[in-house]
Design a protein around this motif. Structure first.
Motif, PDB file in Angstrom:
ATOM      1  N   GLY A 171      40.036  74.280 -16.014  1.00  0.00           N
ATOM      2  CA  GLY A 171      39.880  73.709 -14.676  1.00  0.00           C
ATOM      3  C   GLY A 171      41.079  72.935 -14.177  1.00  0.00           C
ATOM      4  N   LEU A 172      42.195  72.949 -14.931  1.00  0.00           N
ATOM      5  CA  LEU A 172      43.399  72.248 -14.498  1.00  0.00           C
ATOM      6  C   LEU A 172      44.244  73.167 -13.615  1.00  0.00           C
ATOM      7  CD1 LEU A 172      44.469  70.448 -17.795  1.00  0.00           C
ATOM      8  CD2 LEU A 172      43.251  69.473 -15.838  1.00  0.00           C
ATOM      9  N   LYS A 173      44.770  72.614 -12.557  1.00  0.00           N
ATOM     10  CA  LYS A 173      45.600  73.355 -11.624  1.00  0.00           C
ATOM     11  C   LYS A 173      46.920  72.632 -11.447  1.00  0.00           C
ATOM     12  CE  LYS A 173      45.813  75.095  -6.869  1.00  0.00           C
ATOM     13  NZ  LYS A 173      45.116  75.149  -5.553  1.00  0.00           N
ATOM     14  N   LEU A 174      48.014  73.323 -11.726  1.00  0.00           N
ATOM     15  CA  LEU A 174      49.352  72.741 -11.620  1.00  0.00           C
ATOM     16  C   LEU A 174      50.024  73.270 -10.363  1.00  0.00           C
ATOM     17  CD1 LEU A 174      51.406  70.938 -13.211  1.00  0.00           C
ATOM     18  CD2 LEU A 174      52.338  73.067 -14.152  1.00  0.00           C
ATOM     19  N   SER A 175      50.661  72.381  -9.628  1.00  0.00           N
ATOM     20  CA  SER A 175      51.371  72.756  -8.402  1.00  0.00           C
ATOM     21  C   SER A 175      52.558  71.829  -8.225  1.00  0.00           C
ATOM     22  CB  SER A 175      50.442  72.701  -7.182  1.00  0.00           C
ATOM     23  OG  SER A 175      49.949  71.385  -6.992  1.00  0.00           O
ATOM     24  N   CYS A 176      53.351  72.082  -7.190  1.00  0.00           N
ATOM     25  CA  CYS A 176      54.519  71.238  -6.921  1.00  0.00           C
ATOM     26  C   CYS A 176      54.213  70.284  -5.772  1.00  0.00           C
ATOM     27  CB  CYS A 176      55.742  72.097  -6.592  1.00  0.00           C
ATOM     28  SG  CYS A 176      55.576  73.142  -5.147  1.00  0.00           S
ATOM     29  N   ASP A 177      54.845  69.130  -5.818  1.00  0.00           N
ATOM     30  CA  ASP A 177      54.664  68.099  -4.796  1.00  0.00           C
ATOM     31  C   ASP A 177      55.624  68.375  -3.643  1.00  0.00           C
ATOM     32  OD1 ASP A 177      54.145  65.900  -3.300  1.00  0.00           O
ATOM     33  OD2 ASP A 177      54.781  64.423  -4.792  1.00  0.00           O
ATOM     34  N   MET A 178      55.157  69.084  -2.623  1.00  0.00           N
ATOM     35  CA  MET A 178      56.012  69.454  -1.500  1.00  0.00           C
ATOM     36  C   MET A 178      56.384  68.255  -0.641  1.00  0.00           C
ATOM     37  SD  MET A 178      54.320  73.103  -0.400  1.00  0.00           S
ATOM     38  CE  MET A 178      55.553  73.319   0.865  1.00  0.00           C
ATOM     39  N   ASP A 179      55.596  67.185  -0.696  1.00  0.00           N
ATOM     40  CA  ASP A 179      55.929  65.992   0.080  1.00  0.00           C
ATOM     41  C   ASP A 179      57.178  65.297  -0.440  1.00  0.00           C
ATOM     42  OD1 ASP A 179      53.778  66.433   1.673  1.00  0.00           O
ATOM     43  OD2 ASP A 179      52.455  65.002   0.671  1.00  0.00           O
ATOM     44  N   ALA A 180      57.574  65.598  -1.675  1.00  0.00           N
ATOM     45  CA  ALA A 180      58.756  64.966  -2.261  1.00  0.00           C
ATOM     46  C   ALA A 180      60.032  65.749  -1.997  1.00  0.00           C
ATOM     47  CB  ALA A 180      58.565  64.803  -3.766  1.00  0.00           C
ATOM     48  N   ILE A 181      59.960  66.854  -1.244  1.00  0.00           N
ATOM     49  CA  ILE A 181      61.129  67.691  -0.970  1.00  0.00           C
ATOM     50  C   ILE A 181      61.740  67.271   0.356  1.00  0.00           C
ATOM     51  CG2 ILE A 181      61.950  70.053  -0.650  1.00  0.00           C
ATOM     52  CD1 ILE A 181      59.538  70.999  -2.283  1.00  0.00           C
ATOM     53  N   ASP A 182      62.927  66.679   0.313  1.00  0.00           N
ATOM     54  CA  ASP A 182      63.570  66.177   1.527  1.00  0.00           C
ATOM     55  C   ASP A 182      63.904  67.298   2.502  1.00  0.00           C
ATOM     56  OD1 ASP A 182      63.421  63.603   0.551  1.00  0.00           O
ATOM     57  OD2 ASP A 182      65.431  63.659  -0.341  1.00  0.00           O
ATOM     58  N   ALA A 183      64.250  68.464   1.997  1.00  0.00           N
ATOM     59  CA  ALA A 183      64.647  69.565   2.878  1.00  0.00           C
ATOM     60  C   ALA A 183      63.514  70.027   3.770  1.00  0.00           C
ATOM     61  CB  ALA A 183      65.162  70.738   2.040  1.00  0.00           C
ATOM     62  N   LEU A 184      62.263  69.745   3.382  1.00  0.00           N
ATOM     63  CA  LEU A 184      61.107  70.175   4.159  1.00  0.00           C
ATOM     64  C   LEU A 184      60.472  69.034   4.937  1.00  0.00           C
ATOM     65  CD1 LEU A 184      59.414  72.498   1.500  1.00  0.00           C
ATOM     66  CD2 LEU A 184      61.071  73.110   3.270  1.00  0.00           C
ATOM     67  N   SER A 185      61.175  67.926   5.064  1.00  0.00           N
ATOM     68  CA  SER A 185      60.598  66.758   5.748  1.00  0.00           C
ATOM     69  C   SER A 185      60.307  67.060   7.212  1.00  0.00           C
ATOM     70  CB  SER A 185      61.536  65.559   5.633  1.00  0.00           C
ATOM     71  OG  SER A 185      62.812  65.864   6.197  1.00  0.00           O
ATOM     72  N   ALA A 186      61.161  67.849   7.880  1.00  0.00           N
ATOM     73  CA  ALA A 186      60.932  68.174   9.289  1.00  0.00           C
ATOM     74  C   ALA A 186      59.665  69.013   9.451  1.00  0.00           C
ATOM     75  CB  ALA A 186      62.139  68.909   9.859  1.00  0.00           C
ATOM     76  N   ASP A 187      59.452  69.967   8.548  1.00  0.00           N
ATOM     77  CA  ASP A 187      58.231  70.771   8.598  1.00  0.00           C
ATOM     78  C   ASP A 187      57.003  69.919   8.360  1.00  0.00           C
ATOM     79  OD1 ASP A 187      59.930  72.861   8.964  1.00  0.00           O
ATOM     80  OD2 ASP A 187      59.667  73.731   6.969  1.00  0.00           O
ATOM     81  N   ARG A 188      57.124  68.982   7.435  1.00  0.00           N
ATOM     82  CA  ARG A 188      55.988  68.114   7.117  1.00  0.00           C
ATOM     83  C   ARG A 188      55.639  67.214   8.306  1.00  0.00           C
ATOM     84  NH1 ARG A 188      57.872  66.808   2.791  1.00  0.00           N
ATOM     85  NH2 ARG A 188      58.886  64.829   3.264  1.00  0.00           N
ATOM     86  N   GLU A 189      56.662  66.667   8.947  1.00  0.00           N
ATOM     87  CA  GLU A 189      56.409  65.808  10.114  1.00  0.00           C
ATOM     88  C   GLU A 189      55.780  66.600  11.253  1.00  0.00           C
ATOM     89  OE1 GLU A 189      60.155  64.127  11.002  1.00  0.00           O
ATOM     90  OE2 GLU A 189      60.220  62.837   9.219  1.00  0.00           O
ATOM     91  N   ALA A 190      56.218  67.840  11.445  1.00  0.00           N
ATOM     92  CA  ALA A 190      55.630  68.667  12.504  1.00  0.00           C
ATOM     93  C   ALA A 190      54.163  68.973  12.198  1.00  0.00           C
ATOM     94  CB  ALA A 190      56.425  69.964  12.639  1.00  0.00           C
ATOM     95  N   LEU A 191      53.835  69.218  10.929  1.00  0.00           N
ATOM     96  CA  LEU A 191      52.446  69.473  10.553  1.00  0.00           C
ATOM     97  C   LEU A 191      51.582  68.251  10.784  1.00  0.00           C
ATOM     98  CD1 LEU A 191      50.236  71.188   9.220  1.00  0.00           C
ATOM     99  CD2 LEU A 191      51.085  70.393   6.987  1.00  0.00           C
ATOM    100  N   TRP A 192      52.080  67.091  10.396  1.00  0.00           N
ATOM    101  CA  TRP A 192      51.315  65.866  10.611  1.00  0.00           C
ATOM    102  C   TRP A 192      51.076  65.617  12.102  1.00  0.00           C
ATOM    103  CZ3 TRP A 192      54.406  62.330   6.715  1.00  0.00           C
ATOM    104  CH2 TRP A 192      54.028  62.677   5.416  1.00  0.00           C
ATOM    105  N   ALA A 193      52.080  65.892  12.920  1.00  0.00           N
ATOM    106  CA  ALA A 193      51.931  65.685  14.362  1.00  0.00           C
ATOM    107  C   ALA A 193      50.871  66.621  14.944  1.00  0.00           C
ATOM    108  CB  ALA A 193      53.279  65.896  15.061  1.00  0.00           C
TER     109      ALA A 193
END
Length: 387
Positions: free
Chosen positions: A342-364
């Motif tokens: 039942g364990l699921k491993l993934s990457c923390d995309m919020d910690a990637i600076d190169a994708l900060s603009a995409d993350r801010e657009a999603l939050w908006a």
């Protein structure tokens, strides 16, 4: 005379137990014949001619491997994120000589160069204590009766260690990139870029030889006098040319010719060969095979991306994140028997600076979506529901 019930009981007991397997398994097993299968390419040559001698390959591999290894891991148990867990501790400090990013950088590097990467889980008393990356050129697979790997053998300096995969927790994880013509080994980007790599390396060697020969194309000394040069005259002339007119330090030195000798250039010039453009196109093909935007490698002539930030974002979206994602799923599938289902491993995309603009657009966009509840918005950005 036996009853009908006795007859039916014997009939069903005589049938073999039902087993689920691929209908093509017997064909694969017959093809493999239980013999060891060696890597069908020369990994050492690819690594030497590509990673060690070609700057485009070197930078492409380092760019992808370092970016992928820098992404922090996230571990979930069902819908709950785990801040601390032995699984995360193992990934953060896999062995006494390496930190987690260093190990994963080696894994991604092997995968890009060879198309294969191997991780060994070292256990003590049934508990996994360390993870180690193994060189792909030292590993060979032993197919089992069904044609799929039942063991791996790692060989160094004539000594071999065999890893039996027929266990609840297999000791070796084999990561591979898709190969359309091989059942066991993957195909790396460097193999696909082989022609462009040879062209790029050959052009560099040609340029180096041109400089060593006083930056002049090859030519001929033509004797226009009567008869021919004696053997002594020929040897002396050849020796003087090698000593006084070859090499970068002799560039531009005028050639002093004796009577009857004339210099005649031979071959075509770099401009006629379109030398620079061919070298750039070869570099672009290498970058294309690795999935790296040429702009990030300093290759001119690419106007596909409006700026550097767009190119960097494309690298992460199309190359780095898919590589990290498939590796995370493989690690979780491999190690879950040792750390709990039942364990699921993934990457923390919020910690990637190169994708900060995409993350801010999603939050908006989510902030303006009044028809969504707070929990639905949290799920949309990768967070769990509030407890």
């Amino acid at each position: 005379m036996p009853s009908i019930n006795t007859f039916l009981t014997r009939l069903f007991q005589s049938r073999p137990p039902e087993a689920k397997a691929s209908a093509t398994g017997r064909l694969i097993a017959f093809h493999a014949q239980g013999n060891p299968v060696w890597t069908p390419r020369d990994y050492a040559a690819l690594a030497r001619e590509g990673y060690q001698k070609n700057p485009v390959v070197y930078r492409s591999v380092r760019l992808i491997a370092e970016a992928a290894a820098s992404v922090p891991w996230l571990l979930h148990e069902k819908d709950r994120e785990l801040d601390s867990h032995p699984f995360l501790n193992l990934l953060a400090r896999p062995n006494v000589r390496q930190a987690g990013p260093a190990l994963m950088e080696a894994v991604y590097g092997y995968l890009l160069v060879a198309g294969n990467a191997y991780l060994e889980a070292a256990s003590v008393d049934g508990e996994i204590r360390e993870l180690h990356a193994l060189r792909p050129d030292r590993m060979k697979v032993f197919p089992g009766p069904d044609g799929w790997p039942e063991a791996y053998e790692y060989t160094v300096s004539g000594r071999s260690v065999r890893f039996d995969q027929q266990q609840t927790m297999p000791p070796v994880l084999h990561l591979s990139l898709f190969h359309p013509l091989d059942d066991h080994y993957g195909m790396g980007a460097l193999e696909a870029a082989g022609t462009a790599l040879d062209l790029h390396n050959a052009s560099a060697s040609w340029n180096k030889a041109l400089l060593d020969n006083a930056a002049r194309p090859s030519g001929a000394l033509v004797y226009e006098g009567e008869g021919s040069l004696s053997l002594d005259q020929f040897d002396r002339l050849k020796r003087e040319l090698e000593e006084n007119y070859q090499g970068a330090t002799n560039a531009g030195r005028p050639l002093l010719l004796e009577g009857g000798l004339a210099w005649q250039a031979m071959g075509i010039s770099p401009k006629e060969m379109d030398f620079i453009e061919a070298r750039r196109e070869a570099a672009r093909d290498i970058a294309l095979a690795f999935g790296v935007p040429p702009m990030l490698l300093g290759i001119p002539g690419d106007n596909t991306y409006s700026n550097y930030a767009e190119a960097n974002r494309a690298l992460w979206r199309h190359t780095v994140l898919p590589l990290v994602g498939r590796t995370a799923q493989s690690l979780a599938h491999w190690l879950s028997p040792a750390f709990g289902e039942g364990l699921k491993l993934s990457c923390d995309m919020d910690a990637i600076d190169a994708l900060s603009a995409d993350r801010e657009a999603l939050w908006a966009r989510l902030e303006g979506a009044s028809f969504l509840t707070d929990d639905e918005k949290r799920i949309a950005v990768g967070y769990g529901v509030r407890a």
